[in-house]
Design an enzyme around this catalytic site. Structure first.
Site, PDB file in Angstrom:
ATOM      1  CD  GLN A 100      -2.838   1.417   2.228  1.00 59.95           C
ATOM      2  OE1 GLN A 100      -2.322   1.743   3.276  1.00 59.95           O
ATOM      3  NE2 GLN A 100      -4.148   1.323   2.066  1.00 59.95           N
ATOM      4  CE1 TYR A 186      -3.485   9.315   7.299  1.00 57.92           C
ATOM      5  CE2 TYR A 186      -4.603   7.394   6.412  1.00 57.92           C
ATOM      6  CZ  TYR A 186      -4.053   8.077   7.486  1.00 57.92           C
ATOM      7  OH  TYR A 186      -4.070   7.524   8.739  1.00 57.92           O
ATOM      8  NE  ARG A 233      -8.826  -0.065   2.631  1.00 55.90           N
ATOM      9  CZ  ARG A 233      -8.810  -0.246   3.943  1.00 55.90           C
ATOM     10  NH1 ARG A 233      -8.010   0.483   4.707  1.00 55.90           N
ATOM     11  NH2 ARG A 233      -9.563  -1.151   4.507  1.00 55.90           N
ATOM     12  N   GLY A 322      -9.938  -6.955   8.870  1.00 47.95           N
ATOM     13  CA  GLY A 322      -8.796  -6.234   9.393  1.00 47.95           C
ATOM     14  C   GLY A 322      -8.346  -6.714  10.748  1.00 47.95           C
ATOM     15  NE  ARG A 323     -10.629  -2.847  14.103  1.00 46.46           N
ATOM     16  CZ  ARG A 323     -11.402  -1.799  14.303  1.00 46.46           C
ATOM     17  NH1 ARG A 323     -11.208  -1.028  15.353  1.00 46.46           N
ATOM     18  NH2 ARG A 323     -12.368  -1.506  13.465  1.00 46.46           N
TER      19      ARG A 323
END
Length: 367
Positions: A100, A186, A233, A322-323
């Site tokens: 990424q 971002y 993404r 994810g987590r």
């Protein structure tokens, strides 16, 4: 039934063994000085190679792209060599991994970028946003972000060139492809969303103008390594790090159409994932499916059954967990067998060492 998650899928020119994705998660374990991926990170990713696709944690494309202490980069020879350890570990375990590529824009602090003022689409400070800096302890020190300066046209060209080089560096490091981080507030997100972009030139104002930077970055990535090795993404409905759009469903449907025109390998949608967050409207998911013809990845609050259902219904092609991957290195095996999922320790997510990174057992080890 979760069998839909275990059908192989073609992603660009590679075939993945299943539709389970380990999405990017910042872990802040890069070696200092130099923000270099290391053996500990190689072990961590190697342990999780049962995923059909691993997407690395965000890796900054330049010193100015760094938002948080101890995150890895991909612009120096030492960083490329460090990531080579990671990709070798994943490939030796039969996995596939994309890097990424990350530029945080305004979501940083001068202490993380050699004392410089951050850059962004506009000179608008992200309100109520904190980042962590190295405060000479093992615990990250959280500080408020500062006001950025508006990027000049030269700055924009320079960052586009940095993305180009970072994609080449990723292949040199052995990655199977790259994911452009255009989500979560971002830099690229700061250009897209209406409330974080007040430019009056060709990169601001109309939606076409606000999507221009995304378009030009994807163009250079495709030019560097080919469309079949590029994913993007997006986070249409999140307001992370202070980016808000006045009409997100329209904006991001148009963004999906734009990305479809580049024939990139996949579009990765980060859904809002806090516990009581609203679900992404099905009509919006159908619009994204109509707009983007290659693989669609969704990541959010998915469980095994809801992820499989999304694939069965054709809304998604792959699902990111994810987590759950933090505490379950063997997550695909647990999904397949119906084994329970371990819970991660939130205190060891960022910074530190092996504890909370590589010491979570598999279900078989735990029995």
């Amino acid at each position: 039934m979760t069998s839909a998650l275990f059908e192989p899928i073609k992603l660009g020119n590679i075939t993945l063994k299943n539709r389970i994705v380990m999405p990017p998660m910042t872990r802040s374990r890069a070696s200092q000085p130099g923000d270099i991926a290391n053996d500990m990170m190689a072990t961590y990713y190697g342990q999780r190679s049962q995923a059909g696709l691993i997407i690395s944690e965000g890796t900054q494309i330049s010193p100015m792209g760094k938002g948080y202490a101890w995150t890895p980069g991909i612009y120096s020879k030492e960083q490329i060599a460090g990531w080579k350890k990671v990709t070798t570990a994943v490939h030796s375990n039969g996995g596939k991994i994309f890097a990424q590529l990350w530029h945080v824009g305004r979501v940083t602090h001068p202490d993380n970028i050699n004392g410089n003022q951050p850059i962004s689409s506009s000179a608008i400070k992200a309100e109520n946003v904190k980042v962590f800096i190295d405060n000479n302890t093992d615990e990250p020190g959280f500080v408020d972000v500062v006001e950025p300066r508006e990027m000049t046209l030269t700055d924009i060209k320079d960052v586009i060139a940095e993305f180009h080089q970072a994609a080449l560096n990723a292949l040199k490091a052995g990655f199977d492809g790259i994911e452009l981080h255009a989500a979560n507030g971002y830099l690229i997100n700061q250009f897209i969303d209406s409330e974080s972009n007040n430019r009056t030139d060709e990169y601001g104002g109309s939606l076409e103008n606000r999507l221009r930077f995304l378009d030009e970055v994807v163009t250079t990535l495709v030019d560097a390594i080919g469309s079949d090795r590029v994913g993007v993404r997006l986070a249409p409905l999140t307001t992370l790090n202070g980016t808000v759009d006045a009409n997100p469903e329209y904006t991001y449907t148009e963004a999906a159409k734009l990305l479809n025109s580049h024939n990139i390998a996949y579009l990765h949608i980060a859904e809002v994932d806090w516990d009581d967050a609203p679900d992404t409207p099905k009509a919006f998911k159908l619009a994204l499916r109509e707009a983007f013809k290659n693989a669609l990845i969704y990541a959010g609050r998915y469980k095994a059954n809801t992820g499989a259902k999304a694939v069965e219904e054709g809304l998604a092609d792959m699902i990111g967990f994810g987590r759950p991957f933090v505490a379950n290195p063997d997550l695909p095996e647990r999904i397949k067998t119906g084994a329970p999922w371990a819970q991660h320790d939130p205190n060891t997510l960022f910074g530190g060492g092996e504890k909370g990174l590589t010491d979570y057992p598999t279900f078989k080890q735990d029995k």
